[in-house]
Design an enzyme around this catalytic site. Structure first.
Site, short mmCIF file in Angstrom:
data_model
loop_
_atom_site.label_atom_id
_atom_site.label_comp_id
_atom_site.label_asym_id
_atom_site.label_seq_id
_atom_site.Cartn_x
_atom_site.Cartn_y
_atom_site.Cartn_z
N HIS A 133 1.22 3.59 7.31
CA HIS A 133 2.28 4.56 7.57
C HIS A 133 3.04 4.91 6.30
O HIS A 133 2.95 4.19 5.30
CB HIS A 133 3.27 4.00 8.60
CG HIS A 133 4.01 2.79 8.13
ND1 HIS A 133 3.44 1.54 8.11
CD2 HIS A 133 5.26 2.63 7.62
CE1 HIS A 133 4.30 0.66 7.65
NE2 HIS A 133 5.42 1.29 7.33
N ARG B 77 1.68 -1.93 -0.69
CA ARG B 77 1.49 -0.52 -1.01
C ARG B 77 0.01 -0.20 -1.12
O ARG B 77 -0.77 -0.95 -1.73
CB ARG B 77 2.17 -0.15 -2.33
CG ARG B 77 3.67 -0.19 -2.29
CD ARG B 77 4.28 0.39 -3.57
NE ARG B 77 5.58 -0.21 -3.78
CZ ARG B 77 5.81 -1.28 -4.52
NH1 ARG B 77 4.80 -1.85 -5.15
NH2 ARG B 77 7.02 -1.76 -4.65
#
Length: 326
Positions: free
Chosen positions: A175, A195
């Site tokens: 997301h 990340r």
């Protein structure tokens, strides 16, 4: 010990993708022109600003008073278990994933993973977010290769969002918040982020190995929802999310709402809009003013009342508490 509503001091974070919404709309402090991205409203290190506990952190009260203030459900956890934020995505946040409880314990020696949800406060016209994988077939090896070559977006679903939308984000879902979106976020008290893609920014590390392990390949094509409200005398209520970790309800108070914190959990109230009063006749603070951006923790079992001051602009409050059925 006398129970009373605990007002909490926000903690503001400056980040590369932040903007000025938190300063301009909520009065959050920072250096002049600073990029403010997050305002942490309730978390383990929140400082109480009123009453007998003024100056103490929630973590201290959690350890000292336990069930008496926070309820039996909170005692399933080794520390204060929730984190409430406002987030201003002035620019794109990284595409990311968070570990579940088991992975956080195994890889990071931390008790919680990170399941969360977003309530969209503002969204620019045409705003989209990254919300789960799409239908493009992909193995973990495919995703790792895509992360290394900055090509992950080919596997990511883009979903339009607008004010009032609700997005549930279980641990393991890929997301990203993107430019022009401001949200209220409720999550497990965990700040572990892997990340996967950073929109051409090169100064921050990508977490290929841990990130790919954390991704749940079954989380594809998630749907944005928009909660329906139920009318009561003097207010409306809409359940925004209910999961194994927490529940959240949006109250829009046109006159007043008589409420009570759950017997087994504290309740955190955050004001999204309007002006009003918080009353708790059984506590030492009979009435407290409520303004946009205020956050208050209601101890377990405490009766309270929300009342609006301006009927043309209802008092809008999100209340959240622990899941008590486990």
């Amino acid at each position: 010990m006398t129970k009373y509503p605990l007002r909490l001091e926000p903690y503001v974070k400056e980040v590369v993708w932040g903007g000025r919404w938190l300063a301009n709309k909520l009065g959050r402090k920072g250096a002049e022109g600073a990029k403010l991205g997050e305002s942490w409203e309730a978390y383990s290190s929140s400082i109480i600003t009123n009453g007998a506990f003024s100056g103490k952190k929630l973590a201290e009260l959690f350890e000292t008073y336990g069930t008496a203030l926070f309820g039996a459900a909170a005692m399933r956890y080794p520390k204060f278990p929730l984190l409430v934020k406002f987030i201003d995505a002035h620019q794109n946040l990284s595409v990311q994933v968070h570990p579940d409880d088991a992975m956080a314990q195994r890889l990071e020696n931390y008790p919680f993973g990170k399941t969360e949800f977003w309530y969209v406060i503002e969204a620019e016209k045409g705003a989209e977010i990254c919300y789960s994988l799409n239908n493009t077939p992909a193995t973990r090896e495919d995703l790792a290769e895509a992360i290394r070559h900055n090509d992950l977006l080919r596997y990511v679903q883009r979903s339009p969002v607008k004010k009032g939308d609700v997005l549930f984000l279980p641990a393991g879902i890929v997301h990203a918040l993107t430019e022009g979106v401001v949200v209220y976020e409720l999550q497990q008290d965990c700040d572990i982020t892997y990340r996967l893609y950073d929109w051409g920014r090169t100064e921050r590390e990508m977490h290929v190995e841990k990130g790919v392990q954390a991704i749940n390949l079954d989380y594809r094509n998630f749907k944005v929802t928009h909660a329906e409200s139920i009318s009561y005398k003097g207010y409306h209520a809409a359940e925004l999310v209910a999961c194994d970790y927490f529940t959240a309800t949006l109250w829009q108070v046109e006159k007043q709402a008589q409420l009570k914190a759950a017997a087994e959990s504290f309740t955190v109230l955050t004001v999204l809009g309007g002006k009003g009063d918080l009353s708790s006749p059984s506590s030492e603070f009979v009435t407290q003013p409520l303004n946009k951006g205020d956050t208050v923790l209601i101890p377990s079992e405490l009766d309270y009342q929300l009342a609006t001051k301006i009927t043309s602009h209802p008092l809008e409050v999100i209340g959240c508490w622990l899941e008590t059925r486990n």
